[in-house]
Design a protein around this motif. Structure first.
Motif, PDB file in Angstrom:
ATOM      1  N   LEU A 103      74.376  96.366  72.320  1.00 24.56           N
ATOM      2  CA  LEU A 103      75.350  96.868  71.354  1.00 24.56           C
ATOM      3  C   LEU A 103      74.725  97.201  70.000  1.00 24.56           C
ATOM      4  O   LEU A 103      75.352  97.880  69.187  1.00 24.56           O
ATOM      5  CB  LEU A 103      76.466  95.837  71.150  1.00 24.56           C
ATOM      6  N   ALA A 104      73.515  96.707  69.761  1.00 24.12           N
ATOM      7  CA  ALA A 104      72.861  96.943  68.464  1.00 24.12           C
ATOM      8  C   ALA A 104      72.329  98.364  68.383  1.00 24.12           C
ATOM      9  O   ALA A 104      71.993  98.991  69.393  1.00 24.12           O
ATOM     10  CB  ALA A 104      71.728  95.947  68.255  1.00 24.12           C
ATOM     11  N   THR A 105      72.260  98.883  67.172  1.00 20.46           N
ATOM     12  CA  THR A 105      71.649 100.184  66.928  1.00 20.46           C
ATOM     13  C   THR A 105      70.161  99.998  66.663  1.00 20.46           C
ATOM     14  O   THR A 105      69.672  98.868  66.526  1.00 20.46           O
ATOM     15  CB  THR A 105      72.312 100.873  65.728  1.00 20.46           C
ATOM     16  N   ASN A 138      69.452  93.725  57.397  1.00 14.03           N
ATOM     17  CA  ASN A 138      70.453  92.675  57.520  1.00 14.03           C
ATOM     18  C   ASN A 138      71.836  93.189  57.124  1.00 14.03           C
ATOM     19  O   ASN A 138      72.839  92.814  57.746  1.00 14.03           O
ATOM     20  CB  ASN A 138      70.071  91.481  56.647  1.00 14.03           C
ATOM     21  N   VAL A 139      71.881  94.030  56.103  1.00 14.84           N
ATOM     22  CA  VAL A 139      73.173  94.602  55.697  1.00 14.84           C
ATOM     23  C   VAL A 139      73.713  95.511  56.791  1.00 14.84           C
ATOM     24  O   VAL A 139      74.913  95.486  57.106  1.00 14.84           O
ATOM     25  CB  VAL A 139      73.020  95.368  54.372  1.00 14.84           C
ATOM     26  N   ARG A 140      72.840  96.290  57.399  1.00 12.27           N
ATOM     27  CA  ARG A 140      73.265  97.161  58.487  1.00 12.27           C
ATOM     28  C   ARG A 140      73.753  96.353  59.690  1.00 12.27           C
ATOM     29  O   ARG A 140      74.739  96.710  60.334  1.00 12.27           O
ATOM     30  CB  ARG A 140      72.105  98.071  58.897  1.00 12.27           C
ATOM     31  N   ALA A 141      73.054  95.260  59.982  1.00 14.16           N
ATOM     32  CA  ALA A 141      73.467  94.414  61.097  1.00 14.16           C
ATOM     33  C   ALA A 141      74.822  93.774  60.819  1.00 14.16           C
ATOM     34  O   ALA A 141      75.675  93.675  61.718  1.00 14.16           O
ATOM     35  CB  ALA A 141      72.417  93.341  61.354  1.00 14.16           C
ATOM     36  N   LEU A 142      75.048  93.354  59.573  1.00 11.42           N
ATOM     37  CA  LEU A 142      76.323  92.749  59.224  1.00 11.42           C
ATOM     38  C   LEU A 142      77.462  93.763  59.303  1.00 11.42           C
ATOM     39  O   LEU A 142      78.554  93.454  59.802  1.00 11.42           O
ATOM     40  CB  LEU A 142      76.242  92.147  57.824  1.00 11.42           C
ATOM     41  N   SER A 143      77.227  94.967  58.824  1.00 14.46           N
ATOM     42  CA  SER A 143      78.259  95.998  58.916  1.00 14.46           C
ATOM     43  C   SER A 143      78.540  96.375  60.361  1.00 14.46           C
ATOM     44  O   SER A 143      79.688  96.654  60.736  1.00 14.46           O
ATOM     45  CB  SER A 143      77.826  97.236  58.123  1.00 14.46           C
TER      46      SER A 143
END
Length: 596
Positions: A489-491, A362-367
């Motif tokens: 667009l997501a990693t 979730n932190v990675r998605a937010l960043s």
């Protein structure tokens, strides 16, 4: 693999389809009609907006938090069954909230569901509907204006279909404080307390009549001056009635707020927990492609539930709650279907072992969201779409009721949009390929703005139905393009957290804000102005969206299949073998990259 009962895919999919179908029935039985019930309780648009905004805010943040805790402590089934069991009883708390008008249920159930006149004290005999206005008569013993004694011919029968204008406001004058009539203050209180029903609908005959009543300054029979002790005593009596009515309003609002918050805290985690559990279950066996095909069962359940429950309410509402506001049967139906969902949840597929996952997704998605301008543009689009959609979810049935629509028509209008989305799904790939993702989002925003403009000019009980066909584009196609863009667009590893952020926090956050603001716009202006303002806002954002996204940096997608084949030295010159490569075929079927 199917020999292991934990990984019985066929059985898991059958249970999942049934659970989605029942949950669709459950949600559609009460959610579309909730604001209509709050209106029957006597709450004005600002109070309804606050209640619905609070409900959506809980959905946006409480549901993901509960799902995270349930996953961390491996208590998903406990939370799922506990939420369903708690929502069975919590939903019935809304039935216990007392309406402002204690005699509302009795009058609405007399003579089936047809419109009946409201009996008021002789000092202020007002009828439910007006066709014309008259000037005060000189022989009026108390100096009050003579209000018209003609009634409109609009009625609404038990089938729920309107038969003329003004059928939905039979309780329009039922909120008058009984001990305030005949006083100077009482005429003014009438306009204040009646606002929850009329909702400031401009041009309605009862609003004009009330305005004339509230501006009239009645004189006693003997011509006593307004400042005399008799009139001062009457004014004090009107002030006491106003305090009493405000106290009733305060209690009705607070009880509604407490019941709705408690209900939503219990019910909100169900969908999120079930969705995450099913996806992880299928992901263990590489069957997530079947997960994408389950959405249709919930839409079918909602289509059947919204029409079926409306028909049941028309027939059983007065039998179940003869002394309460109309619509209480929705909550009994919700509890019954929730009990059925509770039984199905016993067999719902939930993985018992934990897969090693990357932490802080979730932190990675937010960043990632903060650092990509294309995702920021998408996030703002979803937030604004949620705010605009809240006006439809909260107040469209109010607008339809003001034009004589019954609950059957309202339910059919919702089902029409859902069925259109199901039928359009067959053309999803073609639509995204021909228009591109950005073009499809623009089409969805344009259709949503067109619906808003159309809603502001409703003229009859059936006039909303043609615009509901556009819901297939304004809701279905718009979300298909948003999800495809997010996935592109997501990693790696952030696809689901990022998609959940758009579906949960952003959309429901926008819906919450739109509910808070929309209620006050309805109070200050009207429902028509609310929809017109939403239309203008969407058109302005559409123009900004199309102009900005063409200037954003573009990203070319990598063909991973070709890279893997080249690295392994297993390239084939045969076109027939290349066609068998499922990854290449899948990427060929994908729509074009993000472009203008």
């Amino acid at each position: 693999m199917s020999a292991n009962p934990q990984w019985d895919i066929s059985r898991a999919l059958r249970v999942a389809r049934l659970f989605h179908l029942v949950c669709g029935l459950r949600d559609a039985s009460v959610t579309p009609f909730l604001t209509l019930y709050l209106r029957q309780l006597g709450l004005a648009a600002p109070w309804v907006g606050i209640l619905m905004g609070t409900k959506h805010l809980i959905t946006a943040f409480w549901a993901p938090f509960c799902a995270f805790l349930a996953k961390s402590y491996q208590k998903r089934r406990v939370l799922l069954m506990g939420s369903l069991l708690g929502s069975v009883g919590a939903s019935l708390l809304m039935v216990l909230v007392p309406p402002l008008d204690k005699d509302l249920g009795h009058r609405s159930c007399v003579g089936s569901h047809s419109v009946t006149p409201t009996v008021l004290p002789p000092e202020l005999a007002l009828t439910g509907n007006f066709t014309s206005a008259q000037l005060p008569a000189s022989n009026d013993p108390v100096g009050m204006p003579n209000l018209p004694d003609k009634r409109s011919t609009g009625t609404r029968d038990a089938s729920g279909f309107g038969k003329g204008p003004g059928a939905s406001v039979q309780e329009a004058f039922s909120f008058l404080p009984r001990n305030s009539v005949g006083s100077v203050e009482g005429a003014r209180i009438a306009s204040e307390v009646l606002q929850p029903v009329t909702s400031r609908v401009r041009g309605t005959p009862w609003e004009s009549a009330l305005r004339r009543v509230s501006h009239a300054l009645p004189l006693p029979a003997g011509g006593t001056a307004l400042g005399s002790p008799a009139n001062l005593s009457a004014a004090q009596g009107g002030s006491g009635a106003r305090d009493l009515s405000l106290e009733d309003l305060r209690w009705t609002f607070l009880l509604s707020l407490g019941s709705m918050v408690f209900w939503e805290l219990l019910a909100a985690p169900v969908e999120k927990v079930a969705d995450d559990s099913l996806f992880e279950y299928l992901d263990f066996v590489d069957a997530t492609d079947r997960y994408r095909k389950l959405w249709v069962w919930k839409l079918l359940g909602m289509s059947a539930g919204v029409c079926g429950m409306a028909a049941v309410v028309v027939q059983l509402d007065c039998f179940l709650m003869p002394s309460g506001p109309r619509g209480a049967a929705h909550f009994y139906g919700y509890s019954l279907v929730s009990t059925l969902a509770l039984l199905v949840s016993i067999f719902f597929p939930i993985p018992t072992c934990r897969r090693q996952e990357h932490s802080h997704k979730n932190v990675r998605a937010l960043s990632l969201l903060e650092g990509d301008p294309r995702l920021i543009l998408l996030a703002l689009t979803v937030f604004l779409t949620g705010a605009a959609s809240s006006t439809v979810q909260n107040f469209l049935f109010w607008h339809m009721e003001d034009h004589g629509s019954g609950e059957l028509v309202m339910g059919f209008s919702v089902a029409l949009g859902l069925l259109g989305e199901i039928l359009l799904r067959a053309f999803k790939t073609t639509l995204l390929r021909k228009l591109s993702r950005a073009g499809t989002i623009g089409l969805g925003l344009g259709c949503l703005s067109g619906q808003m403009l159309y809603y502001s000019f409703l003229w009859s009980w059936w006039s909303v139905l043609p615009a509901q066909i556009l819901s297939a584009f304004s809701n279905g196609a718009l979300w298909w393009a948003v999800e495809a863009s997010v996935e592109g667009l997501a990693t790696r590893g952030t696809e689901r957290p990022l998609s959940a952020m758009f579906r949960g926090h952003l959309y429901w956050g926008g819906t919450s804000l739109g509910s808070f603001v929309g209620g006050f716009v309805v109070k200050r202006f009207s429902l028509a102005v609310l929809y017109q303002a939403s239309c203008v806002a969407l058109l302005l954002w559409l123009a900004l969206f199309l102009s900005v996204q063409t200037r954003l940096p573009q990203e070319r997608k990598i063909n991973y299949s070709k890279l893997l084949a080249a690295e392994a030295g297993d390239t084939s010159d045969s076109e027939q073998e290349m066609e068998r490569d499922w990854l290449v075929k899948a990427m060929r079927e994908e729509p074009s990259d993000w472009k203008g």
